[in-house]
Scaffold this motif. Structure first.
Motif, PDB file in Angstrom:
ATOM      1  N   ARG A   8       0.823  -1.212   0.000  1.00 25.02           N
ATOM      2  CA  ARG A   8       0.000   0.000   0.000  1.00 25.02           C
ATOM      3  C   ARG A   8       0.862   1.268   0.000  1.00 25.02           C
ATOM      4  O   ARG A   8       0.555   2.245  -0.687  1.00 25.02           O
ATOM      5  CB  ARG A   8      -0.919   0.021   1.220  1.00 25.02           C
ATOM      6  CG  ARG A   8      -2.084  -0.960   1.166  1.00 25.02           C
ATOM      7  CD  ARG A   8      -2.825  -0.940   2.499  1.00 25.02           C
ATOM      8  NE  ARG A   8      -3.935  -1.843   2.567  1.00 25.02           N
ATOM      9  CZ  ARG A   8      -5.221  -1.488   2.510  1.00 25.02           C
ATOM     10  NH1 ARG A   8      -5.540  -0.217   2.345  1.00 25.02           N
ATOM     11  NH2 ARG A   8      -6.177  -2.386   2.592  1.00 25.02           N
ATOM     12  N   SER A   9       1.929   1.254   0.791  1.00 27.57           N
ATOM     13  CA  SER A   9       2.792   2.428   0.914  1.00 27.57           C
ATOM     14  C   SER A   9       3.511   2.740  -0.394  1.00 27.57           C
ATOM     15  O   SER A   9       3.573   3.903  -0.814  1.00 27.57           O
ATOM     16  CB  SER A   9       3.818   2.213   2.032  1.00 27.57           C
ATOM     17  OG  SER A   9       3.186   2.043   3.281  1.00 27.57           O
ATOM     18  N   LEU A  10       4.051   1.724  -1.021  1.00 24.63           N
ATOM     19  CA  LEU A  10       4.748   1.932  -2.292  1.00 24.63           C
ATOM     20  C   LEU A  10       3.803   2.497  -3.348  1.00 24.63           C
ATOM     21  O   LEU A  10       4.164   3.387  -4.126  1.00 24.63           O
ATOM     22  CB  LEU A  10       5.359   0.616  -2.779  1.00 24.63           C
ATOM     23  CG  LEU A  10       6.515   0.048  -1.935  1.00 24.63           C
ATOM     24  CD1 LEU A  10       6.935  -1.322  -2.466  1.00 24.63           C
ATOM     25  CD2 LEU A  10       7.704   1.002  -1.927  1.00 24.63           C
ATOM     26  N   LYS A  11       2.584   1.986  -3.349  1.00 19.29           N
ATOM     27  CA  LYS A  11       1.593   2.483  -4.304  1.00 19.29           C
ATOM     28  C   LYS A  11       1.277   3.947  -4.047  1.00 19.29           C
ATOM     29  O   LYS A  11       1.178   4.751  -4.986  1.00 19.29           O
ATOM     30  CB  LYS A  11       0.325   1.633  -4.205  1.00 19.29           C
ATOM     31  CG  LYS A  11      -0.714   1.948  -5.276  1.00 19.29           C
ATOM     32  CD  LYS A  11      -1.882   0.975  -5.188  1.00 19.29           C
ATOM     33  CE  LYS A  11      -2.907   1.268  -6.282  1.00 19.29           C
ATOM     34  NZ  LYS A  11      -4.064   0.314  -6.224  1.00 19.29           N
ATOM     35  N   LYS A  12       1.134   4.317  -2.764  1.00 23.23           N
ATOM     36  CA  LYS A  12       0.829   5.702  -2.434  1.00 23.23           C
ATOM     37  C   LYS A  12       1.989   6.632  -2.780  1.00 23.23           C
ATOM     38  O   LYS A  12       1.791   7.784  -3.159  1.00 23.23           O
ATOM     39  CB  LYS A  12       0.497   5.820  -0.950  1.00 23.23           C
ATOM     40  CG  LYS A  12       0.046   7.219  -0.547  1.00 23.23           C
ATOM     41  CD  LYS A  12      -0.522   7.278   0.849  1.00 23.23           C
ATOM     42  CE  LYS A  12      -1.019   8.682   1.170  1.00 23.23           C
ATOM     43  NZ  LYS A  12      -1.601   8.757   2.534  1.00 23.23           N
ATOM     44  N   LEU A  13       3.208   6.119  -2.666  1.00 18.18           N
ATOM     45  CA  LEU A  13       4.395   6.919  -2.986  1.00 18.18           C
ATOM     46  C   LEU A  13       4.672   6.973  -4.489  1.00 18.18           C
ATOM     47  O   LEU A  13       5.624   7.629  -4.925  1.00 18.18           O
ATOM     48  CB  LEU A  13       5.617   6.346  -2.265  1.00 18.18           C
ATOM     49  CG  LEU A  13       5.599   6.446  -0.728  1.00 18.18           C
ATOM     50  CD1 LEU A  13       6.770   5.682  -0.133  1.00 18.18           C
ATOM     51  CD2 LEU A  13       5.642   7.900  -0.290  1.00 18.18           C
ATOM     52  N   GLY A  14       3.846   6.294  -5.278  1.00 19.66           N
ATOM     53  CA  GLY A  14       4.021   6.310  -6.727  1.00 19.66           C
ATOM     54  C   GLY A  14       5.132   5.418  -7.205  1.00 19.66           C
ATOM     55  O   GLY A  14       5.687   5.624  -8.298  1.00 19.66           O
ATOM     56  N   LEU A  15       5.488   4.400  -6.432  1.00 20.07           N
ATOM     57  CA  LEU A  15       6.551   3.466  -6.800  1.00 20.07           C
ATOM     58  C   LEU A  15       5.932   2.137  -7.257  1.00 20.07           C
ATOM     59  O   LEU A  15       4.898   1.717  -6.751  1.00 20.07           O
ATOM     60  CB  LEU A  15       7.482   3.233  -5.607  1.00 20.07           C
ATOM     61  CG  LEU A  15       8.164   4.490  -5.046  1.00 20.07           C
ATOM     62  CD1 LEU A  15       8.943   4.154  -3.778  1.00 20.07           C
ATOM     63  CD2 LEU A  15       9.089   5.115  -6.087  1.00 20.07           C
ATOM     64  N   ASP A  16       6.592   1.489  -8.195  1.00 22.83           N
ATOM     65  CA  ASP A  16       6.092   0.229  -8.760  1.00 22.83           C
ATOM     66  C   ASP A  16       6.307  -0.904  -7.762  1.00 22.83           C
ATOM     67  O   ASP A  16       7.424  -1.406  -7.604  1.00 22.83           O
ATOM     68  CB  ASP A  16       6.822  -0.061 -10.071  1.00 22.83           C
ATOM     69  CG  ASP A  16       6.299  -1.323 -10.758  1.00 22.83           C
ATOM     70  OD1 ASP A  16       5.270  -1.861 -10.280  1.00 22.83           O
ATOM     71  OD2 ASP A  16       6.916  -1.756 -11.741  1.00 22.83           O
ATOM     72  N   GLU A  17       5.239  -1.311  -7.085  1.00 23.74           N
ATOM     73  CA  GLU A  17       5.366  -2.341  -6.057  1.00 23.74           C
ATOM     74  C   GLU A  17       5.427  -3.745  -6.648  1.00 23.74           C
ATOM     75  O   GLU A  17       5.816  -4.693  -5.976  1.00 23.74           O
ATOM     76  CB  GLU A  17       4.215  -2.244  -5.049  1.00 23.74           C
ATOM     77  CG  GLU A  17       2.826  -2.147  -5.646  1.00 23.74           C
ATOM     78  CD  GLU A  17       2.172  -3.500  -5.794  1.00 23.74           C
ATOM     79  OE1 GLU A  17       2.672  -4.464  -5.190  1.00 23.74           O
ATOM     80  OE2 GLU A  17       1.184  -3.584  -6.539  1.00 23.74           O
TER      81      GLU A  17
END
Length: 548
Positions: free
Chosen positions: A458-467
């Motif tokens: 969830r955090s990576l997605k919110k930060l705009g990073l490809d999880e």
């Protein structure tokens, strides 16, 4: 003017400067801990860099200190939530949560006392927000209040809330009168029964022509014994206090503070209505209550929208400005120090009572000295001594000053697991995405997550990073790597909590020293106004000007 007891003596400026000097000496070594960010705990090897002890040793020492504190006799706390006269507050506080109710009741009582002392009816509430304090001051104490807030939304909301509260207040007073009349009737009936019992006993004694062998029936068998009630006991204590006045400055309060001292040790406990003697004897109070009842339809609370700075001209905002008090309940960032500056620069403002908050939003004069600075008046420091020292706390340290030591000590612990998740996430971001600094924030995702894996996704997605580039195994390897070191993070954050009052003390002593430096200030002090467990930002900066 109501005058009974002189104001107590508070530390003078040289004494406060000596305290500041000792505090700075301590913080020069400890400030690096307060300034370390939990997010960078593992990526920057914070524990190894700043602490020369095993985490188990630190935690054991802190737990021992906590257990020793718990073994001490508990302090007697004022019953701020207890019953007030005629129950007129009981319905009003339904508009606020418990924390806000606690703050508003205690602070409004204090402000009313200061208004009585000066014979003032006008109050300016800076950063009035939703208008709880302003409404309470106007409705309960009949004060003419101008609530100034920078947000139009807050101002309009305060107007509507005050309208509903006034309507509710009328119903409450009507019910209170019914309750009082009903109580009077009930007591009259009980007295009648009591007299019958007494007359019967007397009659039997006459006919027997000998003293009765039974003890006379105590009054408490029929009526409750109010002589031992909380209110009666405190009033008796206040009468004792008033019979032994302090031989100090010729400045008085009707409800004098007897235990004001340097915070945070031995600071005065929260003031409540139960600690006040019968204030109905105050002529100023009587007049205000008459005014309240006669002008219940008038709008004695006026919400205004304006952005306040240290240079704001009050006459442009309030057309009928007169002798007044300036107050602020949890004024954010620079608004708290600017409140004190406005107080010292305006002759109409006779007293100030300011409870600040959001220390991380303060502007610091010596924080970014390499940048071009156009600002002239800073939130910190204010006093000459800290300016001469060119002292800087730093944003992280000011943020840590908001940590609630008393709440943690009372069992409301730190969110260690969520902090741990965030610190491990930072190491993942650094290693797998090559990012050391990120302007975006994860926010309050932890409470929505079922596991560490879910948290990272969830955090990576919110930060705009490809999880999707991170397999589950890699994510869980980071978790397993750092899980044995979670105690390091727990111990470090506990150290920050313990240091928090030191940073807050520095900020508040700076404000008090600033006031002590002003020539026209007759009295100033730091007062522990609220219960720190209910309201961690519990210290009020209070000052009164010399009377002309």
């Amino acid at each position: 003017m109501a005058a009974s007891c002189p104001l107590p003596v508070t530390p003078d400026l040289p004494t406060l400067r000596a305290k500041l000097q000792g505090l700075l000496q301590f913080l020069r070594d400890a400030l690096s801990i307060s300034n370390a960010h939990t997010v960078d705990f593992y990526t920057e090897s914070v524990w190894e860099e700043l602490v020369d002890l095993p985490p188990e040793t630190v935690l054991a020492a802190l737990r021992k200190s906590a257990s020793e504190t718990e073994a001490l006799p508990s302090e007697t706390r004022p019953l701020v939530e207890a019953e007030w006269e005629a129950g007129e507050n009981q319905k009003a506080v339904e508009f606020m949560n418990m924390k806000k109710s606690h703050e508003v009741q205690a602070m409004s009582e204090l402000i009313s006392s200061i208004a009585d002392y000066y014979g003032i009816k006008q109050v300016i509430d800076l950063g009035s927000g939703k208008g709880y304090l302003s409404s309470f001051l106007s409705l309960k104490y009949g004060l003419k209040v101008y609530g100034i807030d920078s947000s139009n939304t807050n101002t309009h909301g305060a107007e509507e809330r005050n309208r509903k509260l006034k309507k509710h207040w009328k119903l409450c007073h009507a019910q209170s009168r019914l309750d009082v009349n009903g109580l009077a009737l009930k007591m009259a009936k009980e007295r009648k029964v009591q007299n019958k019992v007494k007359n019967k006993a007397d009659t039997e004694e006459v006919f027997n022509n000998s003293p009765t062998n039974q003890e006379k029936m105590p009054t408490s068998a029929i009526l409750p014994d109010f002589s031992g009630s909380v209110i009666s006991n405190i009033r008796n204590q206040m009468e004792t206090l008033h019979s032994q006045p302090h031989q100090e400055e010729n400045l008085c309060f009707e409800n004098s503070f007897s235990l004001i001292n340097l915070l945070p040790i031995n600071a005065v406990e929260p003031t409540s209505s139960q600690q006040i003697p019968n204030r109905e004897t105050s002529e100023a109070n009587k007049e205000r209550r008459k005014m309240t009842s006669k002008s219940s339809e008038s709008n004695i609370y006026s919400p205004l929208t304006s952005f306040i700075t240290a240079d704001s001209e009050l006459h442009d905002i309030i057309k009928d400005l007169e002798d007044c008090l300036m107050v602020g309940l949890h004024t954010c960032g620079d608004l708290a120090p600017n409140t004190l500056r406005i107080f010292t620069s305006n002759s109409e403002i006779k007293g100030v009572c300011s409870v600040g908050c959001c220390y991380h939003l303060l502007s610091e004069e010596f924080e970014n000295q390499h940048k071009e600075r156009t600002q002239e008046k800073w939130g910190f420091p204010m006093c000459h001594y800290l300016k001469e020292e060119r002292w800087c706390c730093g944003r992280n340290a000011r943020m840590s000053a908001c940590l609630a030591l008393e709440r943690v000590a009372a069992g409301q612990g730190l969110p260690t697991e969520s902090l741990f998740y965030r610190a491990v996430l930072q190491d993942i971001i650094k290693d797998c995405y090559g990012i050391t600094k990120c302007d975006r924030h994860v926010g309050k995702i932890y409470s929505k997550c079922s596991s560490f894996l879910d948290y990272v996704r969830r955090s990576l997605k919110k930060l705009g990073l490809d999880e999707s580039k991170l397999p589950e195994k890699i994510i869980m390897n980071y978790y397993e790597k750092y899980k044995p070191r979670m105690n390091e993070l727990e111990a470090f954050n506990m150290l920050k909590v313990v240091l928090a009052p030191c940073i807050e003390t520095l900020i508040l002593l700076d404000r008090l020293c600033y006031l002590k430096e002003q020539e026209d200030i007759a009295w100033s002090a730091l007062v522990k106004l609220f219960d720190p467990v209910k309201s961690p930002r519990c210290y009020a900066v209070i000052a009164l000007k010399k009377q002309q």
